[in-house]
Design a protein around this motif. Structure first.
Motif, short mmCIF file in Angstrom:
data_model
loop_
_atom_site.label_atom_id
_atom_site.label_comp_id
_atom_site.label_asym_id
_atom_site.label_seq_id
_atom_site.Cartn_x
_atom_site.Cartn_y
_atom_site.Cartn_z
N VAL A 12 2.67 -9.81 3.30
CA VAL A 12 3.14 -8.23 3.35
C VAL A 12 2.05 -7.50 4.07
CG1 VAL A 12 3.77 -6.44 2.34
CG2 VAL A 12 4.49 -8.69 1.49
N GLY A 15 -1.68 -5.68 9.43
CA GLY A 15 -2.95 -5.24 9.63
C GLY A 15 -3.88 -6.49 10.00
N ALA A 17 -5.97 -8.16 8.32
CA ALA A 17 -5.93 -9.26 7.13
C ALA A 17 -4.66 -10.06 7.54
CB ALA A 17 -6.04 -8.50 5.87
N LEU A 35 5.72 -9.40 7.25
CA LEU A 35 6.54 -7.82 7.23
C LEU A 35 5.48 -6.79 7.43
CD1 LEU A 35 8.49 -8.13 3.74
CD2 LEU A 35 8.96 -9.24 6.04
N ASP A 36 6.10 -5.74 8.26
CA ASP A 36 5.39 -4.68 8.24
C ASP A 36 6.26 -3.27 8.10
OD1 ASP A 36 1.91 -3.99 8.77
OD2 ASP A 36 3.48 -2.28 9.31
N LYS A 37 5.65 -2.37 7.63
CA LYS A 37 6.72 -1.26 7.48
C LYS A 37 6.75 -0.35 8.79
CE LYS A 37 3.37 1.68 5.07
NZ LYS A 37 2.98 2.33 4.00
N GLU A 105 -4.88 -4.89 17.04
CA GLU A 105 -3.85 -5.46 16.06
C GLU A 105 -2.97 -6.02 16.67
OE1 GLU A 105 -2.80 -2.96 12.67
OE2 GLU A 105 -4.62 -2.11 12.29
N ALA A 157 -1.09 -8.16 1.91
CA ALA A 157 -2.23 -7.61 2.84
C ALA A 157 -1.73 -6.24 3.45
CB ALA A 157 -2.30 -8.57 4.30
N GLY A 159 -2.84 -3.36 2.41
CA GLY A 159 -3.49 -2.06 2.72
C GLY A 159 -4.04 -1.22 1.40
N GLY A 182 -11.44 10.04 3.94
CA GLY A 182 -11.78 9.98 5.43
C GLY A 182 -10.94 11.18 6.13
N PHE A 215 -18.40 7.86 16.79
CA PHE A 215 -18.52 6.42 17.59
C PHE A 215 -17.69 6.48 18.82
CE2 PHE A 215 -18.02 3.68 13.62
CZ PHE A 215 -19.30 4.08 13.11
N GLY A 296 -18.14 1.65 4.45
CA GLY A 296 -16.76 1.91 4.33
C GLY A 296 -16.09 0.97 5.20
N GLY A 297 -16.76 0.23 6.03
CA GLY A 297 -16.11 -0.57 6.92
C GLY A 297 -15.52 -1.87 6.39
N GLY A 298 -14.32 -2.33 6.94
CA GLY A 298 -13.46 -3.17 5.96
C GLY A 298 -12.77 -4.40 6.89
N ILE A 299 -12.84 -4.17 8.31
CA ILE A 299 -12.26 -5.15 9.01
C ILE A 299 -12.77 -6.56 8.98
CG2 ILE A 299 -11.73 -5.62 11.54
CD1 ILE A 299 -11.82 -2.75 12.02
N ALA A 302 -11.96 -7.76 5.38
CA ALA A 302 -10.53 -8.11 5.31
C ALA A 302 -9.88 -9.35 5.94
CB ALA A 302 -9.51 -6.71 5.87
C1 LIG Z 1 -10.93 6.98 8.44
C2 LIG Z 1 -11.40 5.47 8.40
C3 LIG Z 1 -12.41 5.04 9.29
C4 LIG Z 1 -12.40 3.51 9.24
N1 LIG Z 1 -13.46 3.17 10.13
C5 LIG Z 1 -13.90 1.65 10.19
C6 LIG Z 1 -14.57 0.95 10.98
O1 LIG Z 1 -14.95 1.84 12.13
N2 LIG Z 1 -14.75 -0.28 10.87
C7 LIG Z 1 -14.45 -0.91 9.96
O2 LIG Z 1 -14.64 -2.13 9.98
N3 LIG Z 1 -13.59 -0.47 9.04
C8 LIG Z 1 -13.04 0.69 9.23
N4 LIG Z 1 -12.12 1.30 8.13
C9 LIG Z 1 -11.64 0.42 7.16
C10 LIG Z 1 -10.74 -0.62 7.77
O3 LIG Z 1 -9.92 0.44 8.65
C11 LIG Z 1 -9.74 -1.19 6.75
O4 LIG Z 1 -10.92 -1.94 5.89
C12 LIG Z 1 -8.97 -2.47 7.35
O5 LIG Z 1 -7.93 -1.72 8.18
C13 LIG Z 1 -8.67 -3.32 6.42
O6 LIG Z 1 -7.49 -4.11 6.94
P1 LIG Z 1 -6.22 -4.77 6.15
O7 LIG Z 1 -5.59 -5.47 7.06
O8 LIG Z 1 -6.67 -5.18 4.57
O9 LIG Z 1 -5.17 -3.25 5.83
P2 LIG Z 1 -4.67 -2.39 7.05
O10 LIG Z 1 -5.25 -2.33 8.34
O11 LIG Z 1 -4.52 -1.12 5.80
O12 LIG Z 1 -3.15 -3.00 6.96
C14 LIG Z 1 -2.11 -2.92 6.20
C15 LIG Z 1 -0.81 -3.15 6.65
O13 LIG Z 1 0.40 -3.44 5.67
C16 LIG Z 1 1.29 -2.44 6.22
N5 LIG Z 1 2.07 -2.01 5.09
C17 LIG Z 1 1.65 -1.21 3.73
N6 LIG Z 1 2.50 -1.08 3.11
C18 LIG Z 1 3.53 -1.90 3.36
C19 LIG Z 1 4.73 -2.06 2.54
N7 LIG Z 1 5.05 -1.72 1.45
N8 LIG Z 1 5.59 -2.89 3.31
C20 LIG Z 1 5.29 -3.52 4.59
N9 LIG Z 1 4.13 -3.23 5.25
C21 LIG Z 1 2.76 -2.47 4.43
C22 LIG Z 1 0.74 -1.17 6.89
O14 LIG Z 1 1.61 -0.66 7.60
C23 LIG Z 1 -0.48 -1.96 7.72
O15 LIG Z 1 -0.02 -2.41 8.86
C24 LIG Z 1 -11.95 2.72 8.27
C25 LIG Z 1 -11.12 3.09 7.45
C26 LIG Z 1 -10.71 4.57 7.28
C27 LIG Z 1 -9.55 5.30 6.47
#
Ligand SMILES: Cc1cc2nc3c(=O)[nH]c(=O)nc-3n(C[C@H](O)[C@H](O)[C@H](O)COP(=O)(O)OP(=O)(O)OC[C@H]3O[C@@H](n4cnc5c(N)ncnc54)[C@H](O)[C@@H]3O)c2cc1C
Length: 403
Positions: A12, A15, A17, A35-37, A105, A157, A159, A182, A215, A296-299, A302
């Motif tokens: 799920v 992103g 991850a 799946l993604d919304k 992405e 996954a 978020g 943020g 940035f 706060g970086g999480g890429i 993740a």
């Molecule tokens: C303002 C800001 C700036 C940032 N800058 C940086 C940076 O410069 N460098 C860095 O490394 N990190 C940065 N981050 C953190 C980084 O964006 C996250 O750590 C990263 O996106 C985590 O990846 P993820 O795949 O776990 O989650 P996400 O990227 O959040 O992906 C989650 C996915 O799940 C989907 N989703 C959610 N709920 C559902 C549902 N119920 N059903 C289906 N799909 C769903 C969403 O649509 C999304 O596509 C920043 C965060 C913020 C808020």
């Protein structure tokens, strides 16, 4: 398009991850559906798009000019009085990239699909299906239609606002002190800054328990944002207030600039959720609140957590064992690797949170580029010696939080 109603692994969230998990699973011939919304993967972004070069190495990616839009040579840290400490990435053996995250992405998804994964977008997971205490799939909504998808393992996954972990019964609650709030503009028309450097501004008036970032991306554009501790945000003085004030206070940089995009979002900067697994479920990335607590970086975290979870899933599927004790291998590996560093970084964060502007000025005087990199890598032993000779007033605080 018909969405499969039974797969081996259901991810799920598409992103960073989710798509890394999907690619690793598909490369191992696992039947995986993501799946993604969103109706378009990657959009809108909630990110400043900055990463170190090692982020890509972690998951076997090579930088691609299609989604790396700027290579940064270093970072400039500004104290509350805007004293500068310059870090040259070359001197510390790292590189920096600025992504076009929407395209990045999409490419992660393309790689996963090319490896054999299937995706269903505009498909919102509503909650898990739980039978006899085990997670056996997800209920979802796809373009007005409610569907059920069964799976042997669900990887959440989804978020920072994860519904899946919560609906499964995991404790995902956080206090306001645990979040950075943020707010960011992507802006065009900036001038008088070095576009090959990241710029980070600190100070209680600039960003209480946080920082402002610039940035740079292509041409004269940049992500200009702020993170402040959510508990310091008030209706009058929220993250947007601090960012707008910063922009107003720096006409030399912003007088000809305008936003081309607005992004807002929360970043979990305290410890991760209590456990990442249940019978039939693994939680990765921001959904597990795995983020670098210092910046706060999480890429990277993740993608790496997703890679570990996917590798463990491959073996669990071979053994036909989806119990929490089998899937716990993922959590154990994470705890022994990235988890160790994240725990140390939490200590560094706790120490820095207690400093006032004067202390930051003092640190700007005594810390060099390598010291800052060491701190951001959670190597802080050197600090005790340095503080003892150059800022003894701060030594008790360092001992309290860093020992
Ligand atoms: C303002 C800001 C700036 C940032 N800058 C940086 C940076 O410069 N460098 C860095 O490394 N990190 C940065 N981050 C953190 C980084 O964006 C996250 O750590 C990263 O996106 C985590 O990846 P993820 O795949 O776990 O989650 P996400 O990227 O959040 O992906 C989650 C996915 O799940 C989907 N989703 C959610 N709920 C559902 C549902 N119920 N059903 C289906 N799909 C769903 C969403 O649509 C999304 O596509 C920043 C965060 C913020 C808020």
């Amino acid at each position: 398009m018909k969405i499969k109603d039974n797969v081996d692994v259901l991810v799920v969230g598409a992103g960073p991850a989710g798509s890394i998990a999907a690619r690793v699973l598909a490369e191992n011939n696992v039947d995986v559906l993501v799946l993604d919304k969103k109706q378009e993967i990657g959009t809108p972004k909630r990110c400043a798009e900055g990463i170190h070069s090692n982020v890509l190495d972690t998951v076997g990616l090579k930088p691609d000019p299609l989604w790396v839009v700027n290579e940064t040579l270093g970072a400039i840290i500004y104290s509350p009085s805007e004293k500068k400490v310059e870090i040259n990435f070359n001197d510390v053996g790292i590189g920096g990239y600025i992504l076009e995250r929407k395209i990045f992405e999409k490419h992660l998804a393309i790689d996963a699909i090319t490896s054999g994964a299937r995706y269903a977008i505009k498909t919102m997971a509503l909650g898990v299906i739980k039978e006899n205490g085990k997670i056996t799939g997800v209920k979802a909504e796809h373009m007005g239609e409610e569907i059920k998808i069964r799976s042997k393992i669900v990887i959440a996954a989804d978020g920072v606002d994860s519904k899946i972990a919560k609906s499964a019964g995991l404790n995902t609650t956080n206090r306001l002190e645990d979040y950075e709030s943020g707010f960011q503009y992507e802006m065009a028309g900036l001038k008088n800054i070095n576009f090959k450097y990241l710029h980070l501004f600190f100070g209680s008036e600039v960003a209480p328990i946080g920082y402002v970032w610039i940035f740079p991306k292509i041409k004269n554009t940049a992500n200009v944002g702020v993170g402040i501790l959510s508990s310091r945000s008030t209706p009058e003085k929220n993250a947007k207030y601090y960012l707008d004030k910063f922009i107003e206070d720096h006409p030399d940089i912003f007088e000809d600039a305008s936003p081309i995009e607005i992004n807002a979002g929360g970043v979990p900067v305290s410890s991760s959720i209590d456990t990442f697994v249940m019978d039939g479920l693994m939680v990765v990335g921001d959904a597990a609140q795995i983020v670098n607590p210092l910046h706060g970086g999480g890429i990277r975290l993740a993608m790496n957590s997703a890679k570990i979870a996917a590798e463990v899933s491959v073996n669990a599927l071979k053994e036909n064992d989806f119990s929490s004790s089998r899937l716990y291998e993922y959590e154990r590996i994470w705890e022994e690797t990235d988890g160790v560093r994240v725990k140390k970084l939490l200590k560094v964060r706790a120490f820095l949170e207690k400093l006032n502007d004067k202390d930051f000025e003092r640190l700007a005087d005594i810390l060099g580029a390598k010291d800052i990199i060491n701190l951001s890598n959670a190597n802080y032993k050197f600090l005790f010696r340095l503080l003892l000779t150059k800022a003894p007033k701060l030594l008790p605080l360092a001992k309290k939080f860093l020992v």
